[in-house]
Design a protein around this motif. Structure first.
Motif, PDB file in Angstrom:
ATOM      1  N   VAL A  96     -95.586 -43.408  21.032  1.00 40.76           N
ATOM      2  CA  VAL A  96     -94.231 -43.228  21.554  1.00 40.76           C
ATOM      3  C   VAL A  96     -93.342 -42.698  20.430  1.00 40.76           C
ATOM      4  O   VAL A  96     -93.217 -43.317  19.377  1.00 40.76           O
ATOM      5  N   PHE A  97     -92.751 -41.521  20.673  1.00 37.95           N
ATOM      6  CA  PHE A  97     -91.883 -40.883  19.690  1.00 37.95           C
ATOM      7  C   PHE A  97     -90.451 -41.384  19.822  1.00 37.95           C
ATOM      8  O   PHE A  97     -89.944 -41.534  20.932  1.00 37.95           O
ATOM      9  N   GLY A  98     -89.812 -41.595  18.696  1.00 33.85           N
ATOM     10  CA  GLY A  98     -88.391 -41.904  18.672  1.00 33.85           C
ATOM     11  C   GLY A  98     -87.604 -40.618  18.465  1.00 33.85           C
ATOM     12  O   GLY A  98     -88.171 -39.540  18.257  1.00 33.85           O
ATOM     13  N   GLU A  99     -86.306 -40.745  18.486  1.00 32.88           N
ATOM     14  CA  GLU A  99     -85.417 -39.593  18.309  1.00 32.88           C
ATOM     15  C   GLU A  99     -85.439 -39.121  16.853  1.00 32.88           C
ATOM     16  O   GLU A  99     -85.414 -39.918  15.927  1.00 32.88           O
ATOM     17  N   THR A 100     -85.469 -37.803  16.675  1.00 32.85           N
ATOM     18  CA  THR A 100     -85.442 -37.207  15.340  1.00 32.85           C
ATOM     19  C   THR A 100     -84.035 -37.308  14.768  1.00 32.85           C
ATOM     20  O   THR A 100     -83.055 -37.046  15.467  1.00 32.85           O
ATOM     21  N   LYS A 101     -83.956 -37.701  13.508  1.00 28.61           N
ATOM     22  CA  LYS A 101     -82.680 -37.748  12.783  1.00 28.61           C
ATOM     23  C   LYS A 101     -82.807 -36.876  11.548  1.00 28.61           C
ATOM     24  O   LYS A 101     -83.906 -36.708  11.007  1.00 28.61           O
ATOM     25  N   SER A 102     -81.678 -36.350  11.078  1.00 30.29           N
ATOM     26  CA  SER A 102     -81.729 -35.485   9.901  1.00 30.29           C
ATOM     27  C   SER A 102     -80.538 -35.731   8.981  1.00 30.29           C
ATOM     28  O   SER A 102     -79.540 -36.329   9.379  1.00 30.29           O
ATOM     29  N   VAL A 103     -80.693 -35.241   7.753  1.00 29.74           N
ATOM     30  CA  VAL A 103     -79.647 -35.329   6.749  1.00 29.74           C
ATOM     31  C   VAL A 103     -79.759 -34.073   5.888  1.00 29.74           C
ATOM     32  O   VAL A 103     -80.856 -33.554   5.687  1.00 29.74           O
ATOM     33  N   SER A 104     -78.608 -33.570   5.416  1.00 29.37           N
ATOM     34  CA  SER A 104     -78.582 -32.330   4.628  1.00 29.37           C
ATOM     35  C   SER A 104     -77.816 -32.531   3.330  1.00 29.37           C
ATOM     36  O   SER A 104     -76.992 -33.444   3.204  1.00 29.37           O
ATOM     37  N   ILE A 105     -78.098 -31.633   2.380  1.00 27.67           N
ATOM     38  CA  ILE A 105     -77.405 -31.638   1.091  1.00 27.67           C
ATOM     39  C   ILE A 105     -77.372 -30.208   0.569  1.00 27.67           C
ATOM     40  O   ILE A 105     -78.265 -29.414   0.861  1.00 27.67           O
TER      41      ILE A 105
END
Length: 143
Positions: A122-131
């Motif tokens: 079961v996949f969860g929601e993708t989260k991201s962060v940038s710099i």
């Protein structure tokens, strides 16, 4: 209430609750007791793992920095959650599945995406962060 639980499951995917209903009805003209029993099945579905936060460290990055992408995960069996990492530099996908990355130029926009997947697929929601990568500070030779 009687709950039946199979301890052999690695994750609770369903829970069978058996309720034994007993009701006694006493009428004014009689002392007869009537009883009813029944079974109710309640299925609890596996919830996907949830990423509550993603952090890149260090907070300030330079051209020679090694960035590390660290998610905070919420799941019933957190030790069984696998993470899929995807990195992008200036919106171009970088071939790696590691949680760290290096090899930047000044002003690069670096993004880390993390997707959790539990042991049942079961996949969860993708989260991201940038710099944004900063220019490396000049160093002066010391004599």
């Amino acid at each position: 209430m009687l709950a039946i639980f199979n301890k052999n499951f690695k994750k609770i995917s369903s829970l069978l609750i058996v309720l034994i209903l007993y009701s006694a009805f006493v009428t004014a003209s009689s002392i007869d007791i009537v009883s009813d029993t029944g079974i109710i099945t309640l299925t609890i579905k596996n919830r996907p793992p949830v990423i509550t936060n993603v952090h890149l460290s260090p907070d300030t990055a330079f051209e020679d920095t090694i960035l590390e992408c660290t998610p905070i995960i919420n799941d019933e069996r957190i030790d069984e959650v696998k993470l899929i990492y995807k990195w992008y530099i200036n919106n171009v996908f970088v071939e790696t599945s590691d949680n760290s990355l290096t090899g930047f130029d000044k002003n690069d926009l670096v993004r880390c995406e993390v997707t959790p997947i539990d042991n049942e697929g079961v996949f969860g929601e993708t989260k991201s962060v940038s710099i944004i990568i900063n220019k490396k500070p000049a160093t002066f030779p010391f004599n």
